[in-house]
Design a protein around this motif. Structure first.
Motif, PDB file in Angstrom:
ATOM      1  N   GLU A  44       0.829  -1.207   0.000  1.00  0.00           N
ATOM      2  CA  GLU A  44       0.000   0.000   0.000  1.00  0.00           C
ATOM      3  C   GLU A  44       0.864   1.257   0.000  1.00  0.00           C
ATOM      4  O   GLU A  44       0.608   2.209  -0.754  1.00  0.00           O
ATOM      5  CB  GLU A  44      -0.912  -0.003   1.231  1.00  0.00           C
ATOM      6  CG  GLU A  44      -1.778   1.241   1.364  1.00  0.00           C
ATOM      7  CD  GLU A  44      -2.466   1.310   2.712  1.00  0.00           C
ATOM      8  OE1 GLU A  44      -3.577   1.872   2.780  1.00  0.00           O
ATOM      9  OE2 GLU A  44      -1.895   0.801   3.696  1.00  0.00           O
ATOM     10  N   ILE A  47       2.572   1.775  -3.427  1.00  0.00           N
ATOM     11  CA  ILE A  47       1.636   2.333  -4.406  1.00  0.00           C
ATOM     12  C   ILE A  47       1.438   3.825  -4.168  1.00  0.00           C
ATOM     13  O   ILE A  47       1.432   4.632  -5.111  1.00  0.00           O
ATOM     14  CB  ILE A  47       0.277   1.605  -4.332  1.00  0.00           C
ATOM     15  CG1 ILE A  47       0.400   0.199  -4.916  1.00  0.00           C
ATOM     16  CG2 ILE A  47      -0.800   2.375  -5.093  1.00  0.00           C
ATOM     17  CD1 ILE A  47       0.651   0.155  -6.399  1.00  0.00           C
ATOM     18  N   ALA A  63      -3.762   2.567 -10.601  1.00  0.00           N
ATOM     19  CA  ALA A  63      -3.392   1.281 -10.002  1.00  0.00           C
ATOM     20  C   ALA A  63      -4.609   0.369 -10.019  1.00  0.00           C
ATOM     21  O   ALA A  63      -5.712   0.786  -9.658  1.00  0.00           O
ATOM     22  CB  ALA A  63      -2.916   1.480  -8.564  1.00  0.00           C
ATOM     23  N   PHE A  64      -4.400  -0.866 -10.456  1.00  0.00           N
ATOM     24  CA  PHE A  64      -5.525  -1.803 -10.471  1.00  0.00           C
ATOM     25  C   PHE A  64      -5.043  -3.213 -10.143  1.00  0.00           C
ATOM     26  O   PHE A  64      -3.858  -3.528 -10.230  1.00  0.00           O
ATOM     27  CB  PHE A  64      -6.224  -1.794 -11.838  1.00  0.00           C
ATOM     28  CG  PHE A  64      -5.476  -2.492 -12.940  1.00  0.00           C
ATOM     29  CD1 PHE A  64      -5.795  -3.806 -13.284  1.00  0.00           C
ATOM     30  CD2 PHE A  64      -4.478  -1.846 -13.644  1.00  0.00           C
ATOM     31  CE1 PHE A  64      -5.112  -4.456 -14.310  1.00  0.00           C
ATOM     32  CE2 PHE A  64      -3.797  -2.492 -14.662  1.00  0.00           C
ATOM     33  CZ  PHE A  64      -4.115  -3.796 -15.009  1.00  0.00           C
ATOM     34  N   THR A  65      -5.963  -4.038  -9.749  1.00  0.00           N
ATOM     35  CA  THR A  65      -5.661  -5.429  -9.476  1.00  0.00           C
ATOM     36  C   THR A  65      -6.864  -6.286  -9.861  1.00  0.00           C
ATOM     37  O   THR A  65      -7.924  -5.763 -10.194  1.00  0.00           O
ATOM     38  CB  THR A  65      -5.302  -5.645  -7.991  1.00  0.00           C
ATOM     39  OG1 THR A  65      -4.766  -6.956  -7.816  1.00  0.00           O
ATOM     40  CG2 THR A  65      -6.519  -5.493  -7.098  1.00  0.00           C
ATOM     41  N   MET A 154      -6.113   1.135  -4.508  1.00  0.00           N
ATOM     42  CA  MET A 154      -6.400   0.815  -5.903  1.00  0.00           C
ATOM     43  C   MET A 154      -7.443   1.758  -6.506  1.00  0.00           C
ATOM     44  O   MET A 154      -8.366   2.202  -5.833  1.00  0.00           O
ATOM     45  CB  MET A 154      -6.907  -0.623  -6.027  1.00  0.00           C
ATOM     46  CG  MET A 154      -5.890  -1.681  -5.651  1.00  0.00           C
ATOM     47  SD  MET A 154      -4.517  -1.714  -6.814  1.00  0.00           S
ATOM     48  CE  MET A 154      -3.218  -2.382  -5.760  1.00  0.00           C
ATOM     49  N   ILE A 157     -10.602  -2.446  -8.995  1.00  0.00           N
ATOM     50  CA  ILE A 157     -10.452  -3.847  -8.616  1.00  0.00           C
ATOM     51  C   ILE A 157     -11.395  -4.653  -9.495  1.00  0.00           C
ATOM     52  O   ILE A 157     -12.620  -4.584  -9.340  1.00  0.00           O
ATOM     53  CB  ILE A 157     -10.782  -4.084  -7.127  1.00  0.00           C
ATOM     54  CG1 ILE A 157      -9.863  -3.229  -6.240  1.00  0.00           C
ATOM     55  CG2 ILE A 157     -10.625  -5.556  -6.779  1.00  0.00           C
ATOM     56  CD1 ILE A 157     -10.185  -3.314  -4.758  1.00  0.00           C
TER      57      ILE A 157
END
Length: 205
Positions: A44, A47, A63-65, A154, A157
């Motif tokens: 965290e 990022i 930022a993505f996941t 993020m 997501i």
């Protein structure tokens, strides 16, 4: 820490170059964190540091996941890390390689909240004693803290089940991809294993 510092330094170098050459074509940085520690707590802050560095130069940051449905993740994990797996990064029970793909062997290797475990602690189990799953089981408070950190760090997501319909079209829209006169992108996962008999009972449960 060293790996993160190195990545951060490389990103900063490109960002500064972009900032100094605004009239030229800008570079898009795609940075993937995949496999191994750390958990979400340290990730965290990494990022957030990247976000601060990027936005300080007036450039966009995203930022993505992706997460996966629990049953789908468990079955896939069983096939890849347990069944006929004799590599150093495989998981083993009593140092034996599993060769029988049935419901019993699947349930014997099943770990509740395994995906949450990886997000909170690490994303690879090479060299990890299996007892660590029990010693560091995901409690409700840990899950809530982990979720808060994930949602806080993020911008997106997504889910693997909706990868083609949601996440990829979004990325195609955001990134400087030439789509005019281009062929339709076909998404094919060549590593998908054939469905086994025991899966049908689990999927229908």
């Amino acid at each position: 820490d060293k790996a993160f510092s190195s990545k951060g330094a490389n990103v900063m170098k490109v960002l500064k170059n972009n900032d100094q050459n605004k009239t030229k074509k800008q570079k898009t940085i795609l940075l993937e964190i995949h496999g191994g520690p750390p958990g979400i707590a340290k990730f965290e802050s990494f990022i957030q540091n990247l976000r601060n560095i990027t936005t300080s130069t007036g450039q966009p940051f995203f930022a993505f996941t992706l997460v996966r449905k629990p049953v789908s993740h468990a079955i896939s994990y069983f096939k890849f890390f347990h069944l006929d797996c004799d590599k150093i990064w495989c998981e083993r029970s009593n140092a034996q390689v599993l060769t029988e793909p049935n419901e019993k062997t699947f349930l014997n290797t099943f770990v509740p909240n395994r995906q949450s475990f990886f997000l909170n602690y690490l994303s690879a189990v090479e060299g990890m004693p299996r007892e660590f799953y029990d010693h560091c089981a995901i409690s409700k408070s840990i899950f809530e803290d982990m979720s808060k950190r994930l949602y806080g760090s993020m911008d997106w997501i997504g889910t693997t089940s909706a990868l083609k319909s949601d996440t990829l079209p979004m990325l195609m829209h955001m990134l400087p991809v030439q789509t005019k006169n281009s062929r339709e992108i076909k998404i094919v996962n060549k590593k998908v294993a054939n469905e086994m008999e025991f899966e049908k009972n689990i999927s229908n449960a």
